[in-house]
Structures are given as C-alpha cells and as structure tokens.
Design an enzyme around this catalytic site. Sequence first.
Site, PDB file in Angstrom:
ATOM      1  N   LYS A  24       0.839  -1.211   0.000  1.00 12.37           N
ATOM      2  CA  LYS A  24       0.000   0.000   0.000  1.00 12.37           C
ATOM      3  C   LYS A  24       0.870   1.256   0.000  1.00 12.37           C
ATOM      4  O   LYS A  24       0.637   2.175  -0.793  1.00 12.37           O
ATOM      5  CB  LYS A  24      -0.906  -0.051   1.247  1.00 12.37           C
ATOM      6  N   SER A  25       1.852   1.301   0.861  1.00 13.51           N
ATOM      7  CA  SER A  25       2.700   2.496   0.958  1.00 13.51           C
ATOM      8  C   SER A  25       3.405   2.775  -0.373  1.00 13.51           C
ATOM      9  O   SER A  25       3.494   3.916  -0.821  1.00 13.51           O
ATOM     10  CB  SER A  25       3.760   2.310   2.042  1.00 13.51           C
ATOM     11  N   ARG A  29       2.932   5.978  -3.257  1.00 24.61           N
ATOM     12  CA  ARG A  29       4.067   6.820  -3.645  1.00 24.61           C
ATOM     13  C   ARG A  29       4.341   6.734  -5.143  1.00 24.61           C
ATOM     14  O   ARG A  29       4.779   7.709  -5.764  1.00 24.61           O
ATOM     15  CB  ARG A  29       5.301   6.418  -2.832  1.00 24.61           C
ATOM     16  N   GLY A  97      -5.036   7.865   5.623  1.00 26.08           N
ATOM     17  CA  GLY A  97      -4.143   8.847   6.230  1.00 26.08           C
ATOM     18  C   GLY A  97      -2.942   9.129   5.343  1.00 26.08           C
ATOM     19  O   GLY A  97      -2.454  10.266   5.281  1.00 26.08           O
ATOM     20  N   ARG A 125      -8.389  11.942  12.864  1.00 23.82           N
ATOM     21  CA  ARG A 125      -6.948  11.696  13.004  1.00 23.82           C
ATOM     22  C   ARG A 125      -6.140  12.998  12.987  1.00 23.82           C
ATOM     23  O   ARG A 125      -6.498  13.948  12.287  1.00 23.82           O
ATOM     24  CB  ARG A 125      -6.489  10.720  11.915  1.00 23.82           C
ATOM     25  N   SER A 169       7.312   9.046  12.347  1.00 25.71           N
ATOM     26  CA  SER A 169       6.219   8.905  11.388  1.00 25.71           C
ATOM     27  C   SER A 169       6.714   9.044   9.958  1.00 25.71           C
ATOM     28  O   SER A 169       7.203  10.102   9.550  1.00 25.71           O
ATOM     29  CB  SER A 169       5.140   9.959  11.647  1.00 25.71           C
ATOM     30  N   GLN A 171       4.785   9.077   7.472  1.00 19.35           N
ATOM     31  CA  GLN A 171       3.862   9.962   6.742  1.00 19.35           C
ATOM     32  C   GLN A 171       4.297  11.413   6.884  1.00 19.35           C
ATOM     33  O   GLN A 171       4.265  12.180   5.914  1.00 19.35           O
ATOM     34  CB  GLN A 171       2.434   9.762   7.257  1.00 19.35           C
ATOM     35  N   ASP A 317       2.069  -1.309  11.700  1.00 19.47           N
ATOM     36  CA  ASP A 317       0.738  -1.707  11.217  1.00 19.47           C
ATOM     37  C   ASP A 317       0.384  -3.152  11.560  1.00 19.47           C
ATOM     38  O   ASP A 317      -0.733  -3.599  11.282  1.00 19.47           O
ATOM     39  CB  ASP A 317       0.652  -1.505   9.699  1.00 19.47           C
ATOM     40  N   LYS A 344      -4.389   5.484  14.865  1.00 19.80           N
ATOM     41  CA  LYS A 344      -4.462   4.873  13.524  1.00 19.80           C
ATOM     42  C   LYS A 344      -5.924   4.902  13.065  1.00 19.80           C
ATOM     43  O   LYS A 344      -6.701   5.708  13.533  1.00 19.80           O
ATOM     44  CB  LYS A 344      -3.900   3.449  13.582  1.00 19.80           C
TER      45      LYS A 344
HETATM   46  C1  S3P Z   1       2.541   4.788   6.316  1.00 16.53           C
HETATM   47  C2  S3P Z   1       3.127   5.089   7.508  1.00 16.53           C
HETATM   48  C3  S3P Z   1       2.624   4.642   8.809  1.00 16.53           C
HETATM   49  C4  S3P Z   1       1.640   3.498   8.659  1.00 16.53           C
HETATM   50  C5  S3P Z   1       0.642   3.744   7.569  1.00 16.53           C
HETATM   51  C6  S3P Z   1       1.338   3.937   6.233  1.00 16.53           C
HETATM   52  C7  S3P Z   1       3.111   5.316   5.062  1.00 16.53           C
HETATM   53  O1  S3P Z   1       1.964   5.730   9.436  1.00 16.53           O
HETATM   54  O2  S3P Z   1       0.972   3.275   9.884  1.00 16.53           O
HETATM   55  O3  S3P Z   1      -0.264   2.665   7.454  1.00 16.53           O
HETATM   56  O4  S3P Z   1       2.758   4.825   3.989  1.00 16.53           O
HETATM   57  O5  S3P Z   1       3.938   6.238   5.149  1.00 16.53           O
HETATM   58  P1  S3P Z   1       2.768   6.781  10.356  1.00 16.53           P
HETATM   59  O6  S3P Z   1       3.759   7.415   9.520  1.00 16.53           O
HETATM   60  O7  S3P Z   1       1.728   7.736  10.847  1.00 16.53           O
HETATM   61  O8  S3P Z   1       3.334   5.944  11.474  1.00 16.53           O
END
Ligand code: S3P
Length: 437
Positions: A24-25, A29, A97, A125, A169, A171, A317, A344
């Site tokens: 997913k991440s 991107r 998020g 959030r 984080s 994100q 996660d 989360k």
């Molecule tokens: C993610 C970072 C994580 C993770 C989220 C995906 C990302 O969050 O929990 O599911 O893709 O950068 P945080 O950066 O808030 O920890």
Amino acid sequence: MAPYHLLSSPANALRGDITIPGDKSISHRAIMLGAIAEGITTVNGFLDGEDCLATLRAFQAMGVAIEGPIGQRVVIHGVGKYGLKKPDSVIDCGNSGTTMRLLTGLLAAQSFDTELTGDASLLKRPMDRVSRPLHQMGAEVMTTDGKPPLSIRGGKALQGITYEMPEASAQVKSCLLLAGLYAAGETRIIEPGLTRDHTERMLTAFSYPIQKSDNTVVINAASQCQGTDIIVPGDISSAAFFIVAATLVPGSELFIRNVGMNPTRTGVIQILQKMGADITIINKRLCGEELVADLFVKHAPLEGIDIPAAMVPLAIDEFPVLFVAASCAKGQTLLHGAKELRCKESDRIGVMATGLQALGIEVQTFEDGIFINGGTLQGGVVDSHHDHRIAMAFAVAGSVAQDSVTIKDCANVATSFPTFVKTANDVKLAILEINND
Ligand code: S3P
C-alpha cells in the site's frame, strides 16, 4: 463499500502457495511521484485497494491522465512538477491517512488552493503533525481543530527547514520530503527513530537526488522526477495475517511469495521469530529499489516476550495481528512505546484490548501499550470499528479460537486487502462474509 461482517471459524492446517497484493505504501508513492514526473511511469503490482484508489483519483482530479488499474497495472502520464491543475471539488481521501498527509505536503507547494476531506475515521486523526512543520516552511494549511477537513492555500513560496520530528512517522517525513521538492534551499528532516523509507527509495527510482545518513534525510528543489517503471512488491502488512495464521494453526505449512522485505518494515517477522515462530526467508532479491523475498512459514508454539520499543515503527501496522499471536502464546507479552497505535484508523490498543477480552484473554492497557497474558481464545462477537487491520486480525483469531468469531463491520478490509477472504479460503481458512443484519 457495502457493509458486511466476517464469520471466522476454527480452521484446519493452512497449506498452499500464495501471493499477496501490492504494498500500500509503495503504491501510493508510485502514483504521487509518477504524476509529477516528466514522462510516462508504469506501475505493475499496484494495490487496487480503496486507499490507493483515493490517491489515484486525487491526481486524476488534478488533470493527470492515469490508465488502469487493469490487472494491477497502472500507466501514469506525468505532468511534471509544475503541471498539476486545480481540482474542481474537494479531494476525498476516504479512509487513507497516507493520501491525506502526503498530499498535504505536495499541495502546500502548488499555485492553487485545495481542500481535503475523508471518512469518519480519517476526520478524527491528527493533522497538526503535518500542518505545523509546513507552516514553518511558509505554507498555509488550515486544519479543523488539528484534524481534517484541511484547507490548503496555494501560491506560497516554501522555504526549506531543518525539522526534528517529535514522532516517528513516515507519513510526516514523506509529507515534508514532497514539500521539499518545491522549497528554496535544503529541507532537512531528522527522525527520532527509523521509519519506513519508501519515499526515499521511490525518489531514487525516479532519479531524484536525496542525501541520507543515519536518521537524517535532505532534499532540495533543484531536480525533476523522471518517469520510470515500478514493480510493487507484495505488502508485508497484508502477508502478516497469513504469517500469524500459519504460525498459530497446528500442522500449517505455507509459502508466501514475493513479499516486500524493506528492512524498515520487517519488524513483524523479527518479533514473531523472537516469540519462537518458524519463518524461513528464501530467495531474497532486489526489486527496483526495494528488497523482496519468499517466505515459508510452519506452525510453531509461541512464547510471550517484551517487545523492544525500537521495533515499534518497524511493525507499526502489524500490532493488531501480533496481539492475536501474543494471546495464543505461552506466557506474557508486554509492549510500551506504542502510543501511535491509538491514532491509527481506530485506537488499536483500546479496540484490540476490548475484542481480545471479549474472546476470553486477560489484557491490560497503558496509554502507550498493552500487556497480554497468553491463553485460549474463545468464540464470540467483536467489533472492527471499521478498521481493516482489526477486522483481519480478529479473522485470524477466529481460525484458532475454540468456536467461531463474528467480526462486525468489515467493509474497510477493501482499503488494503480487497482479496483477503478469497486468499484466506485458498489456504483453507474458514472465513466468510456475512450479511450485516
Ligand atoms: C505509512 C506510515 C505509517 C503506517 C501507515 C502507512 C506510510 O503511518 O501506519 O499505514 O505509507 O507512510 P505513520 O507514519 O503515521 O506511522
């Protein structure tokens, strides 16, 4: 997403050879950098879950031609760094998020105003963690009491900053890296602990120079992203449900192919191995800038452990399903340093504790963690609180419980793992979608 519950019943040994949908991440991107790159980007293995589709639609709304996903393949006709157009309406990030926090960094640097919203979970959030450093860069990002909806004023000249992140984080780090693509001077981000580095690796894949050392990453605006071909590995966060299920159900032997092995993501394997899991990592190889491998998982008895706080961001996660593993382990498991789990898609400490207690496990919670006394999971009814990872974690719990577990409100499984039930059934887990009335 039509509402439904899951019914998970005690399972026989898991057997088989499966692949897991794309990470997913990395999928998020790939769309983001592909959209602002020069030229065409192809993405294979794209995760067509709701979260990544929210990102894809956001860029389509900003004038980027994106074909697919057709069979996990997406073709993005990049518009260049300055080619995005003002969307006609508010961008809906759904449950994601990652979409909202990363987009905020990118949109803070555009010439046009934007607004971002999301579903009931996302609206709860924290977003001040991105708006605060962006303000220091000269951006104007208005939150609603620190939360979404967000209103982003365009036409601001951003200035690079040195930012020591208060929370670990990825994100936040990624949001600031995307803003840094447009900021004057250097944007220097210092992490308190190692977090997933997919943005850094993806920038390299798009030929965008960055500097990395220990816990610091530095970027400047002098370059352009160049379109490229991305292959997305299987998501270790999705694989985790099957790794734990195969570990817990006696007699199991399961191959899981092509799983992302980025060292900032493999905490779940290390934690499970420390608990006694039998996971063999085979055929480790590079897939573009990312590492992948095949996994062979055999049933093994687990023992409770103290989970080191440094492992938390590396398995952030996977804790819902790790708590299920701890519930079936001999002895006690203790986690501290994980208060991020409370913000989360749901409060994953509170929601998991309530569900595990309903299934007969002794649990204590702390603001930043949990204590679990391993025992025997009973059948029962639990609530996913519309959180995909809670839903799938309790589906695994049902496979090893004494009786069936009903998990309420599981439609959000589609955000990260739309084929979860099918894959579960392929490996002989007894998990069914049932009507929600
Ligand atoms: C993610 C970072 C994580 C993770 C989220 C995906 C990302 O969050 O929990 O599911 O893709 O950068 P945080 O950066 O808030 O920890």
